[in-house]
Design a protein around this motif. Structure first.
Motif, PDB file in Angstrom:
ATOM      1  N   UNK A  63      47.461  36.612  26.937  1.00  0.00           N
ATOM      2  CA  UNK A  63      48.473  37.652  26.727  1.00  0.00           C
ATOM      3  C   UNK A  63      49.834  37.153  27.174  1.00  0.00           C
ATOM      4  N   UNK A  64      49.887  36.463  28.304  1.00  0.00           N
ATOM      5  CA  UNK A  64      51.142  35.924  28.802  1.00  0.00           C
ATOM      6  C   UNK A  64      51.763  34.952  27.805  1.00  0.00           C
ATOM      7  N   UNK A  65      50.977  34.011  27.314  1.00  0.00           N
ATOM      8  CA  UNK A  65      51.502  33.003  26.390  1.00  0.00           C
ATOM      9  C   UNK A  65      51.978  33.638  25.085  1.00  0.00           C
ATOM     10  N   UNK A  66      51.183  34.546  24.531  1.00  0.00           N
ATOM     11  CA  UNK A  66      51.568  35.198  23.271  1.00  0.00           C
ATOM     12  C   UNK A  66      52.820  36.033  23.453  1.00  0.00           C
TER      13      UNK A  66
ATOM     14  N   UNK B  99      50.390  34.265  44.086  1.00  0.00           N
ATOM     15  CA  UNK B  99      49.318  34.567  43.148  1.00  0.00           C
ATOM     16  C   UNK B  99      48.876  36.022  43.280  1.00  0.00           C
ATOM     17  N   UNK B 100      48.504  36.628  42.147  1.00  0.00           N
ATOM     18  CA  UNK B 100      48.015  37.991  42.142  1.00  0.00           C
ATOM     19  C   UNK B 100      49.130  39.011  41.995  1.00  0.00           C
ATOM     20  N   UNK B 101      49.055  40.084  42.786  1.00  0.00           N
ATOM     21  CA  UNK B 101      49.998  41.185  42.670  1.00  0.00           C
ATOM     22  C   UNK B 101      51.463  40.751  42.774  1.00  0.00           C
ATOM     23  N   UNK B 102      51.856  39.853  43.687  1.00  0.00           N
ATOM     24  CA  UNK B 102      53.264  39.439  43.738  1.00  0.00           C
ATOM     25  C   UNK B 102      53.776  38.894  42.405  1.00  0.00           C
ATOM     26  N   UNK B 103      52.992  38.100  41.718  1.00  0.00           N
ATOM     27  CA  UNK B 103      53.428  37.557  40.425  1.00  0.00           C
ATOM     28  C   UNK B 103      53.455  38.635  39.354  1.00  0.00           C
ATOM     29  N   UNK B 104      52.534  39.583  39.433  1.00  0.00           N
ATOM     30  CA  UNK B 104      52.553  40.709  38.489  1.00  0.00           C
ATOM     31  C   UNK B 104      53.876  41.454  38.600  1.00  0.00           C
ATOM     32  N   UNK B 105      54.265  41.772  39.829  1.00  0.00           N
ATOM     33  CA  UNK B 105      55.496  42.524  40.065  1.00  0.00           C
ATOM     34  C   UNK B 105      56.728  41.706  39.672  1.00  0.00           C
TER      35      UNK B 105
ATOM     36  N   UNK C 268      49.684  45.698  30.247  1.00  0.00           N
ATOM     37  CA  UNK C 268      48.776  44.800  30.958  1.00  0.00           C
ATOM     38  C   UNK C 268      49.185  44.655  32.420  1.00  0.00           C
ATOM     39  N   UNK C 269      50.486  44.532  32.664  1.00  0.00           N
ATOM     40  CA  UNK C 269      50.969  44.408  34.038  1.00  0.00           C
ATOM     41  C   UNK C 269      50.701  45.675  34.838  1.00  0.00           C
ATOM     42  N   UNK C 270      50.801  46.826  34.177  1.00  0.00           N
ATOM     43  CA  UNK C 270      50.522  48.082  34.864  1.00  0.00           C
ATOM     44  C   UNK C 270      49.041  48.193  35.219  1.00  0.00           C
ATOM     45  N   UNK C 271      48.176  47.816  34.287  1.00  0.00           N
ATOM     46  CA  UNK C 271      46.737  47.828  34.554  1.00  0.00           C
ATOM     47  C   UNK C 271      46.407  46.921  35.735  1.00  0.00           C
TER      48      UNK C 271
END
Length: 456
Positions: A331-334, A263-269, A376-379
């Motif tokens: 945002x993820x779903x769209x 959860x969090x940053x690991x999933x973002x990356x 969004x992922x960068x933010x």
């Protein structure tokens, strides 16, 4: 450096020239990326290197990992200024080598050098943003970066195709090198005297290990691409073995629990790598499909990419304005829904006798999905970071992006080669992309809500 939160903008007098310089570099990188996608079918034919078509993309992405690691460490240790200048110089050198190449292997050397610079430039710009812009402006500056793709998306694919068709494909590289050189001079002048912050002492042994691991990842990713020249009975075991080794080597370069979708940053990356792999592997074959199956010229194949690029820029602008209101889950779903629709459209075009319009319009959905997702992922990455790890986290995001793209493109090329290289064989690329998008749902629902809290 920061203006009061109520008046600060990315265009205020304190940041105007930095914003313009950074956007100019993104603009030229966009021109080059769109040009390569459009002209590569012509380049591979002219240099008798069709079997290495995928390596021309995967190799650049693979070596960009080395540039990302080096630039991330450099930025953390001494600030992003010197790292950015070195990266731009390598980017220009790679363009010159590719533009002057006489053989496919010489061309690939240029692409490898270019990758070192392109990867480093991305990380340096991310750290630059983190140092100069307050957290409430991060969404807008990354939306501005995405908007820098608007003009290239309008003229870049068409111009690259026209240059390749009516002049020579080499100018698609040499022309960008000249323009980037001019922009580099402007950026260097405008950043003079700007306080980019200092750095922190770095563990040299840890840095050497990370650089060696980045080299291993790059070499193995290129090896997957070259496996397309082998028979399928040999190529696939080589590629699968290399992929397993890449998974082991890349672990220290990413946040802990990344490959387990923590959860969090690991999933973002992780999500960045999966989404990038699906999109760029498929897009590399869109012009090829249009030329091979629908008899498009290079110029018209370039125009076909315009809608996706425009959709990317427009969706990025919407994300910058309404991203907080939409929230990460929406945002993820769209975004993933739009990407899946796109993959299914181009898959149908590869398999059945349908109009080429399905490819053009369908791929526009992919651009829109990526436009929402990427900034969004960068933010989120910057929101999960502080001054001690901005370089590491920014490089990790870009490493995931590049590694995912390089491996996916290399496997796509191997799949196409194994099926004989015809237009029908492109279906395996788009089916592969659809599977990756489905997998991205897992990390996509575990992104967290760091963007809703101030960066530390």
């Amino acid at each position: 450096m920061s203006a009061p939160a109520t008046t600060a903008t990315i265009w205020d007098h304190q940041r105007l020239w930095v914003t313009l310089g950074a956007v100019a570099l993104i603009f030229l990188a966009a021109i080059e990326a769109l040009a390569v996608t459009t002209v590569m079918p012509i380049v591979s034919e002219a240099l008798d290197g069709e079997a290495l078509f995928a390596v021309a993309f995967a190799g650049t992405l693979a070596t960009s990992v080395i540039g990302m690691v080096a630039t991330g460490a450099w930025s953390d240790a001494k600030g992003p200024r010197g790292a950015l200048y070195a990266a731009v110089a390598l980017f220009i050198a790679g363009l010159l080598i590719s533009g002057l190449a006489l053989t496919m292997h010489q061309f690939l050397i240029g692409r490898l050098v270019q990758g070192l610079g392109a990867g480093g430039q991305t990380v340096a710009l991310y750290v630059l943003v983190a140092r100069l812009y307050p957290p409430n402006l991060h969404g807008r500056i990354f939306a501005a970066f995405a908007a820098a793709w608007v003009v290239p998306s309008m003229i870049g694919p068409f111009l690259a195709g026209a240059v390749a068709e009516y002049l020579d494909w080499r100018w698609a590289f040499l022309g960008v090198a000249v323009l980037t050189s001019a922009a580099f001079v402007l950026v260097a002048v405008r950043l003079r005297g700007v306080d980019l912050g200092g750095g922190e002492p770095q563990d040299r042994r840890a840095l050497v290990v990370r650089l060696l691991l980045a080299v291993v990842v790059a070499v193995l990713a290129v090896a997957i691409g070259f496996s397309a020249e082998l028979s399928p009975a040999v190529g696939w075991p080589v590629a699968l073995g290399a992929m397993i080794l890449i998974g082991c080597a890349v672990l220290p370069l990413l946040p802990r629990r990344t490959l387990r979708a923590g959860a969090g940053l690991p999933s973002v990356v992780l999500m960045r790598g999966i989404a990038a792999g699906a999109f760029f592997a498929a897009e590399a074959y869109i012009p090829y499909l249009l030329m091979r199956k629908y008899d498009f010229s290079a110029t018209w194949a370039g125009i076909a990419l315009m809608l996706a690029a425009l959709a990317w820029a427009g969706a990025s602008a919407l994300q910058g304005r309404f991203g907080e209101r939409l929230g990460n889950h929406r945002i993820t779903v769209i975004a993933l829904s739009a990407l899946l629709i796109a993959m299914l459209c181009v898959l149908a075009a590869a398999l059945f006798d349908v109009s080429a319009a399905l490819v053009v319009v369908g791929w526009g959905f992919a651009g829109g999905g990526m436009g929402l997702l990427y900034p969004r992922l960068t933010v989120l990455t910057l929101a999960y970071s502080d001054e001690t790890n901005q370089g590491f986290n920014s490089s990790a995001l870009s490493i995931s992006d590049a590694t995912g793209s390089a491996v996916a493109i290399a496997f796509a090329g191997l799949g196409v080669a194994s099926l004989g290289g015809g237009a029908d064989a492109f279906a395996v690329v788009f089916a592969f992309g659809a599977v990756l998008i489905a997998l991205a749902i897992v990390p996509g629902l575990r992104l967290g809500h760091a963007a809703e809290t101030p960066a530390r």
